[in-house]
Motif scaffolding. Structure first.
Motif, PDB file in Angstrom:
ATOM      1  N   VAL A 153      13.803  -4.599  10.943  1.00  0.00           N
ATOM      2  CA  VAL A 153      13.599  -5.521  12.063  1.00  0.00           C
ATOM      3  C   VAL A 153      12.811  -4.738  13.109  1.00  0.00           C
ATOM      4  O   VAL A 153      13.301  -3.737  13.630  1.00  0.00           O
ATOM      5  CB  VAL A 153      14.934  -5.991  12.672  1.00  0.00           C
ATOM      6  N   GLY A 154      11.562  -5.130  13.357  1.00  0.00           N
ATOM      7  CA  GLY A 154      10.780  -4.323  14.288  1.00  0.00           C
ATOM      8  C   GLY A 154       9.412  -4.880  14.594  1.00  0.00           C
ATOM      9  O   GLY A 154       9.073  -6.006  14.223  1.00  0.00           O
ATOM     10  N   TYR A 155       8.630  -4.034  15.277  1.00  0.00           N
ATOM     11  CA  TYR A 155       7.322  -4.446  15.784  1.00  0.00           C
ATOM     12  C   TYR A 155       6.154  -3.853  14.994  1.00  0.00           C
ATOM     13  O   TYR A 155       5.012  -3.974  15.400  1.00  0.00           O
ATOM     14  CB  TYR A 155       7.178  -3.999  17.248  1.00  0.00           C
ATOM     15  N   ASN A 156       6.441  -3.173  13.864  1.00  0.00           N
ATOM     16  CA  ASN A 156       5.370  -2.491  13.107  1.00  0.00           C
ATOM     17  C   ASN A 156       4.625  -1.506  14.004  1.00  0.00           C
ATOM     18  O   ASN A 156       3.408  -1.546  14.156  1.00  0.00           O
ATOM     19  CB  ASN A 156       4.381  -3.517  12.519  1.00  0.00           C
ATOM     20  N   ILE A 184      16.659  -4.005  16.691  1.00  0.00           N
ATOM     21  CA  ILE A 184      15.510  -3.364  16.057  1.00  0.00           C
ATOM     22  C   ILE A 184      15.982  -2.146  15.255  1.00  0.00           C
ATOM     23  O   ILE A 184      16.746  -1.316  15.753  1.00  0.00           O
ATOM     24  CB  ILE A 184      14.497  -2.898  17.128  1.00  0.00           C
ATOM     25  N   GLY A 185      15.520  -2.043  14.003  1.00  0.00           N
ATOM     26  CA  GLY A 185      15.900  -0.909  13.164  1.00  0.00           C
ATOM     27  C   GLY A 185      15.874  -1.258  11.693  1.00  0.00           C
ATOM     28  O   GLY A 185      15.314  -2.288  11.287  1.00  0.00           O
ATOM     29  N   VAL A 186      16.486  -0.402  10.902  1.00  0.00           N
ATOM     30  CA  VAL A 186      16.515  -0.557   9.444  1.00  0.00           C
ATOM     31  C   VAL A 186      17.962  -0.772   8.995  1.00  0.00           C
ATOM     32  O   VAL A 186      18.884  -0.139   9.514  1.00  0.00           O
ATOM     33  CB  VAL A 186      15.897   0.678   8.749  1.00  0.00           C
ATOM     34  N   LYS A 188       0.829  -1.209   0.000  1.00  0.00           N
ATOM     35  CA  LYS A 188       0.000   0.000   0.000  1.00  0.00           C
ATOM     36  C   LYS A 188       0.865   1.261   0.000  1.00  0.00           C
ATOM     37  O   LYS A 188       0.443   2.307  -0.483  1.00  0.00           O
ATOM     38  CB  LYS A 188      -0.921   0.003   1.222  1.00  0.00           C
ATOM     39  N   LEU A 189       2.061   1.153   0.551  1.00  0.00           N
ATOM     40  CA  LEU A 189       2.958   2.304   0.623  1.00  0.00           C
ATOM     41  C   LEU A 189       3.907   2.383  -0.570  1.00  0.00           C
ATOM     42  O   LEU A 189       4.701   3.308  -0.679  1.00  0.00           O
ATOM     43  CB  LEU A 189       3.790   2.228   1.908  1.00  0.00           C
ATOM     44  N   GLY A 190       3.827   1.402  -1.452  1.00  0.00           N
ATOM     45  CA  GLY A 190       4.733   1.380  -2.596  1.00  0.00           C
ATOM     46  C   GLY A 190       6.055   0.698  -2.286  1.00  0.00           C
ATOM     47  O   GLY A 190       6.998   0.776  -3.071  1.00  0.00           O
ATOM     48  N   TYR A 191       6.125   0.058  -1.133  1.00  0.00           N
ATOM     49  CA  TYR A 191       7.330  -0.665  -0.723  1.00  0.00           C
ATOM     50  C   TYR A 191       6.969  -2.084  -0.298  1.00  0.00           C
ATOM     51  O   TYR A 191       6.952  -2.413   0.887  1.00  0.00           O
ATOM     52  CB  TYR A 191       8.039   0.071   0.429  1.00  0.00           C
ATOM     53  N   PRO A 192       6.657  -2.941  -1.267  1.00  0.00           N
ATOM     54  CA  PRO A 192       6.304  -4.326  -0.922  1.00  0.00           C
ATOM     55  C   PRO A 192       7.475  -5.010  -0.231  1.00  0.00           C
ATOM     56  O   PRO A 192       8.630  -4.808  -0.600  1.00  0.00           O
ATOM     57  CB  PRO A 192       6.007  -4.965  -2.281  1.00  0.00           C
ATOM     58  N   THR A 193       7.162  -5.793   0.776  1.00  0.00           N
ATOM     59  CA  THR A 193       8.224  -6.460   1.527  1.00  0.00           C
ATOM     60  C   THR A 193       8.037  -7.973   1.533  1.00  0.00           C
ATOM     61  O   THR A 193       6.920  -8.482   1.468  1.00  0.00           O
ATOM     62  CB  THR A 193       8.263  -5.979   2.995  1.00  0.00           C
ATOM     63  N   ALA A 194       9.181  -8.650   1.611  1.00  0.00           N
ATOM     64  CA  ALA A 194       9.180 -10.093   1.817  1.00  0.00           C
ATOM     65  C   ALA A 194       9.333 -10.300   3.323  1.00  0.00           C
ATOM     66  O   ALA A 194      10.305  -9.847   3.927  1.00  0.00           O
ATOM     67  CB  ALA A 194      10.338 -10.733   1.060  1.00  0.00           C
ATOM     68  N   ASN A 195       8.345 -10.954   3.929  1.00  0.00           N
ATOM     69  CA  ASN A 195       8.368 -11.187   5.370  1.00  0.00           C
ATOM     70  C   ASN A 195       9.059 -12.515   5.655  1.00  0.00           C
ATOM     71  O   ASN A 195       8.548 -13.575   5.303  1.00  0.00           O
ATOM     72  CB  ASN A 195       6.931 -11.210   5.913  1.00  0.00           C
ATOM     73  N   LEU A 196      10.215 -12.445   6.289  1.00  0.00           N
ATOM     74  CA  LEU A 196      11.042 -13.639   6.490  1.00  0.00           C
ATOM     75  C   LEU A 196      10.554 -14.455   7.685  1.00  0.00           C
ATOM     76  O   LEU A 196      10.403 -13.940   8.791  1.00  0.00           O
ATOM     77  CB  LEU A 196      12.491 -13.228   6.724  1.00  0.00           C
ATOM     78  N   ILE A 197      10.315 -15.741   7.438  1.00  0.00           N
ATOM     79  CA  ILE A 197      10.054 -16.692   8.525  1.00  0.00           C
ATOM     80  C   ILE A 197      11.346 -17.461   8.736  1.00  0.00           C
ATOM     81  O   ILE A 197      11.751 -18.256   7.895  1.00  0.00           O
ATOM     82  CB  ILE A 197       8.903 -17.647   8.159  1.00  0.00           C
ATOM     83  N   TYR A 211       9.136  -8.568  13.483  1.00  0.00           N
ATOM     84  CA  TYR A 211       9.063  -8.893  12.056  1.00  0.00           C
ATOM     85  C   TYR A 211      10.397  -8.560  11.389  1.00  0.00           C
ATOM     86  O   TYR A 211      11.041  -7.561  11.723  1.00  0.00           O
ATOM     87  CB  TYR A 211       7.962  -8.091  11.366  1.00  0.00           C
ATOM     88  N   ILE A 212      10.801  -9.409  10.433  1.00  0.00           N
ATOM     89  CA  ILE A 212      11.943  -9.114   9.571  1.00  0.00           C
ATOM     90  C   ILE A 212      11.388  -8.982   8.162  1.00  0.00           C
ATOM     91  O   ILE A 212      10.963  -9.962   7.554  1.00  0.00           O
ATOM     92  CB  ILE A 212      13.008 -10.225   9.637  1.00  0.00           C
ATOM     93  N   GLU A 213      11.323  -7.735   7.686  1.00  0.00           N
ATOM     94  CA  GLU A 213      10.677  -7.438   6.397  1.00  0.00           C
ATOM     95  C   GLU A 213      11.683  -6.786   5.454  1.00  0.00           C
ATOM     96  O   GLU A 213      12.329  -5.801   5.819  1.00  0.00           O
ATOM     97  CB  GLU A 213       9.488  -6.508   6.613  1.00  0.00           C
ATOM     98  N   THR A 214      11.782  -7.308   4.259  1.00  0.00           N
ATOM     99  CA  THR A 214      12.772  -6.840   3.298  1.00  0.00           C
ATOM    100  C   THR A 214      12.117  -6.286   2.042  1.00  0.00           C
ATOM    101  O   THR A 214      11.303  -6.971   1.403  1.00  0.00           O
ATOM    102  CB  THR A 214      13.720  -7.991   2.901  1.00  0.00           C
TER     103      THR A 214
END
Length: 293
Positions: free
Chosen positions: A223-226, A203-205, A184-193, A236-239
């Motif tokens: 790396v963060g809590y949204n 925690i951070g970018v 939705k923000l134009g930055y699709p992320t891959a959520n790592l399991i 969450y680890i979102e790339t």
């Protein structure tokens, strides 16, 4: 030839130890075996069941194989194994493996550290094998050790972790299904399991590179809590993978960590978050553009 250690991370100190063992093995025309354990001993004798690792067993095995080791022995570190006396360890492990020479770090222990240490190993060895002890290894004044590397990763000191490892820290796993807020923000992320209990960076970018289907892409990873979208207690680890537009749900990816760029920020609106993501992308692309290696 037998090299002993836990070897989490197979860092520069471990590499020096294994290379030294390989030199001795070649001089004696003997194969080189490395022996490690399937879990950190602290999980058993200290009850640390939440212990987090630099490497998975597979990652560790791959790194050790790349150093020219002939055999890798992974011993199950069970409650029974932990109760072996120092003499039993030497007799039932080292001697049973027919080791001509044992190579280990100065701080290697095989039981209670005040007794089962490298200084006392000759007593238990009883002249049945030779012993080579590698002294403490340092880099830039810092001790090269797995504990120091785990600490550096947890504190976001990725440059230090990279220096001590001799390579970039990696995490691998499967891409899970998220809430698609990044889209939705134009930055699709891959959520790592995550596949295993790996050390999670602070925690951070971060500036990262991501391996997808055999190809590396520059990326930025959070790396963060949204905290802006939702109030989850889950990390969450979102790339966000640059110049990439493919559906990779349920696919394996590997993240290579390069640099901590900022901490997590709670924004008052999604527009503010979007503006910050724009700035993050510019900063990280510039970082890779000017990076020399």
């Amino acid at each position: 030839m037998l090299a002993l250690g836990f070897f989490d991370g197979v860092h520069l100190g471990h590499q020096k130890l294994i290379k030294r063992a390989k030199i001795v093995a070649n001089e004696k025309h003997l194969p080189l075996m490395v022996m490690t354990f399937d879990r950190h001993p602290k999980e058993i004798y200290a009850g640390k069941t939440n212990f987090r690792y630099i490497d998975t067993l597979t990652e560790k095995a791959d790194k050790i194989a790349a150093l020219g080791v002939d055999y890798l022995a992974i011993a199950p570190f069970t409650h029974g194994f932990s109760k072996l006396s120092p003499q039993e360890f030497v007799d039932q492990v080292i001697v049973a493996l027919k080791a001509d020479t044992v190579v280990a770090g100065f701080d290697y222990t095989f039981g209670p550290k005040d007794v089962a240490n490298m200084e006392n190993l000759p007593y238990f060895a009883k002249n049945r094998f030779e012993i080579v002890i590698l002294p403490e290894q340092t880099s830039g004044g810092s001790k090269i050790g797995s504990t120091a590397i785990r600490k550096a990763i947890k504190e976001g000191k990725i440059d230090l972790a990279t220096e001590l490892l001799g390579s970039h820290y990696i995490t691998s796993g499967i891409v899970g299904h998220g809430k698609r807020n990044g889209h939705k923000l134009g930055y699709p992320t891959a959520n790592l399991i995550l596949e295993d209990r790996k050390v999670i960076p602070k925690i951070g970018v971060y500036a990262t590179r991501t391996l997808v289907n055999g190809k590396w892409y520059e990326s930025m990873t959070s790396v963060g809590y949204n905290v802006t979208i939702g109030n989850s207690n889950q990390i969450y680890i979102e790339t966000n993978i640059f110049d990439f537009d493919e559906n990779i749900y349920d696919e394996p990816i590997t993240i290579e960590w390069y640099k901590y760029t900022r901490g997590e920020i709670k924004f008052d609106s999604l527009d503010e978050l979007k503006k910050q993501l724009d700035l993050d992308q510019i900063e990280i692309k510039n970082y890779f553009r000017h990076k020399k290696d």
